[in-house]
Design an enzyme around this catalytic site. Sequence first.
Site, PDB file in Angstrom:
ATOM      1  N   GLN A   1       5.562  21.987 -54.770  1.00 51.33           N
ATOM      2  CA  GLN A   1       6.483  22.785 -53.986  1.00 51.33           C
ATOM      3  C   GLN A   1       7.485  23.431 -54.939  1.00 51.33           C
ATOM      4  OE1 GLN A   1       7.839  20.783 -50.451  1.00 51.33           O
ATOM      5  NE2 GLN A   1       5.829  19.910 -50.025  1.00 51.33           N
TER       6      GLN A   1
ATOM      7  N   TYR B   1      -4.126  18.472 -55.725  1.00 50.06           N
ATOM      8  CA  TYR B   1      -3.067  17.901 -56.556  1.00 50.06           C
ATOM      9  C   TYR B   1      -3.761  17.219 -57.729  1.00 50.06           C
ATOM     10  CZ  TYR B   1       0.140  18.951 -52.778  1.00 50.06           C
ATOM     11  OH  TYR B   1       0.900  19.624 -51.839  1.00 50.06           O
TER      12      TYR B   1
ATOM     13  N   GLU C   1       9.013  22.652 -47.949  1.00 46.80           N
ATOM     14  CA  GLU C   1       8.784  21.782 -46.792  1.00 46.80           C
ATOM     15  C   GLU C   1      10.047  20.991 -46.467  1.00 46.80           C
ATOM     16  OE1 GLU C   1       5.334  19.268 -47.198  1.00 46.80           O
ATOM     17  OE2 GLU C   1       5.683  18.278 -45.278  1.00 46.80           O
TER      18      GLU C   1
ATOM     19  N   GLU D   1      -1.756  24.860 -51.139  1.00 50.10           N
ATOM     20  CA  GLU D   1      -1.007  23.785 -51.802  1.00 50.10           C
ATOM     21  C   GLU D   1      -1.715  23.478 -53.107  1.00 50.10           C
ATOM     22  OE1 GLU D   1       0.088  20.236 -49.628  1.00 50.10           O
ATOM     23  OE2 GLU D   1       0.408  21.407 -47.794  1.00 50.10           O
TER      24      GLU D   1
ATOM     25  N   ASN E   1      -1.969  22.169 -40.659  1.00 45.78           N
ATOM     26  CA  ASN E   1      -1.934  21.735 -42.055  1.00 45.78           C
ATOM     27  C   ASN E   1      -2.827  20.508 -42.249  1.00 45.78           C
ATOM     28  OD1 ASN E   1      -0.617  21.462 -44.833  1.00 45.78           O
ATOM     29  ND2 ASN E   1      -0.180  19.456 -43.935  1.00 45.78           N
ATOM     30  N   GLU E   2      -3.678  20.555 -43.237  1.00 44.90           N
ATOM     31  CA  GLU E   2      -4.512  19.398 -43.641  1.00 44.90           C
ATOM     32  C   GLU E   2      -5.055  18.635 -42.436  1.00 44.90           C
ATOM     33  OE1 GLU E   2      -2.590  16.953 -46.648  1.00 44.90           O
ATOM     34  OE2 GLU E   2      -2.855  18.529 -48.139  1.00 44.90           O
TER      35      GLU E   2
ATOM     36  N   ASN F   1       2.747  18.250 -44.194  1.00 47.40           N
ATOM     37  CA  ASN F   1       2.616  17.231 -43.156  1.00 47.40           C
ATOM     38  C   ASN F   1       3.711  17.362 -42.104  1.00 47.40           C
ATOM     39  OD1 ASN F   1       0.501  16.273 -44.684  1.00 47.40           O
ATOM     40  ND2 ASN F   1       1.649  14.595 -45.602  1.00 47.40           N
TER      41      ASN F   1
HETATM   42  O1  AHR Z   1       3.184  18.731 -50.665  1.00 52.66           O
HETATM   43  C1  AHR Z   1       3.285  17.423 -50.213  1.00 52.66           C
HETATM   44  C2  AHR Z   1       2.273  17.075 -49.134  1.00 52.66           C
HETATM   45  O2  AHR Z   1       0.991  17.056 -49.686  1.00 52.66           O
HETATM   46  C3  AHR Z   1       2.164  18.047 -47.998  1.00 52.66           C
HETATM   47  O3  AHR Z   1       3.114  17.838 -47.012  1.00 52.66           O
HETATM   48  C4  AHR Z   1       0.788  17.777 -47.470  1.00 52.66           C
HETATM   49  O4  AHR Z   1       0.227  18.893 -46.851  1.00 52.66           O
HETATM   50  C5  AHR Z   1       0.019  17.311 -48.695  1.00 52.66           C
HETATM   51  O5  AHR Z   1      -0.699  16.166 -48.450  1.00 52.66           O
END
Ligand code: AHR
Length: 498
Positions: free
Chosen positions: A349, A244, A27, A292, A172-173, A72
């Site tokens: 990432q 995450y 990103e 992700e 995205n999201e 994002n």
């Molecule tokens: O990977 C970091 C961020 O986490 C990404 O930009 C977003 O999609 C997520 O909230």
Amino acid sequence: MKTTKISLHPEYTIAAVDQRLFGGFLEHLGRAIYQGIYQPDSIHVDKNGFRKDVLQALKALRFTTMRYPGGNFASGYHWLDGVGPKEKRPVINDLAWCSVEPNQFGTDEFIKLCRLMDWQPMLACNLGTGTPEEARNWVEYCNLPTGTRYSSLRNENNPGNPYNVKLWCLGNEMDGPWQLGHVPARDYALRAQQAAKMMRDADPSIELTASGSCTVDLPTYLEWDREVLDYMGDYADYISLHRYATNKDGNIPEFLASIKGIDRQIEEMDAVCRFIQARKRSQKRAYLSFDEWNVWYRTTGPEFTNGRGQFAAHLLEEEFDLSDALVVAGFLNSFFRHTDCVKMASLAQVVNAIAPILTRGDDLLLQTTYYPLLMIADRREGTALQAKVSGPGYASKIYGQVDYVDASAIINGNKLNVFLINRNMSDENPVSIYFNGLICEVESAEVLTGSQADSQNTFSNPNAIRNKSLTSVTVKEGMAELVLPPLSYTVATFEIDY
Ligand code: AHR
């Protein structure tokens, strides 16, 4: 400690392992692109401006796909800003990370990188501040032969074959209130369907991922996905999910137990896909793209996520430890256990931002989380098997009873690969592996472990945690035996009589 028994059988298969499970994500965020992948003033630079040391470290992990440009960031990105002569590209304010974006790396550079690294590109279009038509024009730029406005523009910028980008994310999201252009599910579904239609009309061969629930914690979890899939119908080949893993409370057993939560999240999302398929009486089911995934909890506050108008600020530079590496291994185990429904995944990432690789000036560090990825890199082809685990465990507050050993397995011709995590903090865990009496010999075995859950690799001590070969695996009467050290990840490849 009582022995844990892992029972496998060649006929108890799950599904072929889709190699697109081993994707990455890059990103425009902090120092991921600039000073990570792309750094023309580095001593490591190649003729394209890419850092050779970073590419070499990534190459060993054998990523198959690469998602770009966000995240994002994608929800405010206008792809036309990033193509054409570099000196004419605008410097802009990136609204997602409050940073300065010089657009010196864009679609053409990304495709060059993918070709060099043998990655299949996955582009996330802007359905936040962008329009469906802008997304469609990006498909034309990338995939159509010359002769129309954007395809000819590509050919002018980079003469040669079209880029043939097959994988596209519809935003995205979009369920997250923090997302630029966030709207309720119904509004997103309308926008995504319009984009999907035009994108598919431009190139019918593309595969589309709708933006699904990005966390189990939002009140819209699953309901968002139901509504989006219901409206989009066959336009959604995949729906995304994100996770995450976090250990904010510093509770290692609970953190390691959260691997069970990954299984649960996948199964819940798949249940929505099956529900929609059944209700529509459709031949087609949307599959899951876990686009992700990672561990991330130390660098989540504004001091780590707000670039304060800077270029290439140190954002999300999480420094991982052994326990994080075990949870990364847990994600991989969970993907193997769900190869019937998870078809793609992207580690979020790959460099500097929540990444297995960190750069500092001209130096490069391989973090603890690099190693599980390396250990599976040559062991992931084949068909996943059901792995029945019987052995001791512990009670977790959130996830109930958890086995100390978390297991998965893949069969590939006459090779059997077994992946084992020992969540026990203090004790070794003896394991025996049964495979219908067919195990002949050990081909190789490696282990990742360390003295403490919080042991890290640092620039001054870069090799504290790394994979080592494990020599104590034995095979007797078609069955394998080994001892897992406390807090460890072990991978073993066996020759089988099959
Ligand atoms: O990977 C970091 C961020 O986490 C990404 O930009 C977003 O999609 C997520 O909230």
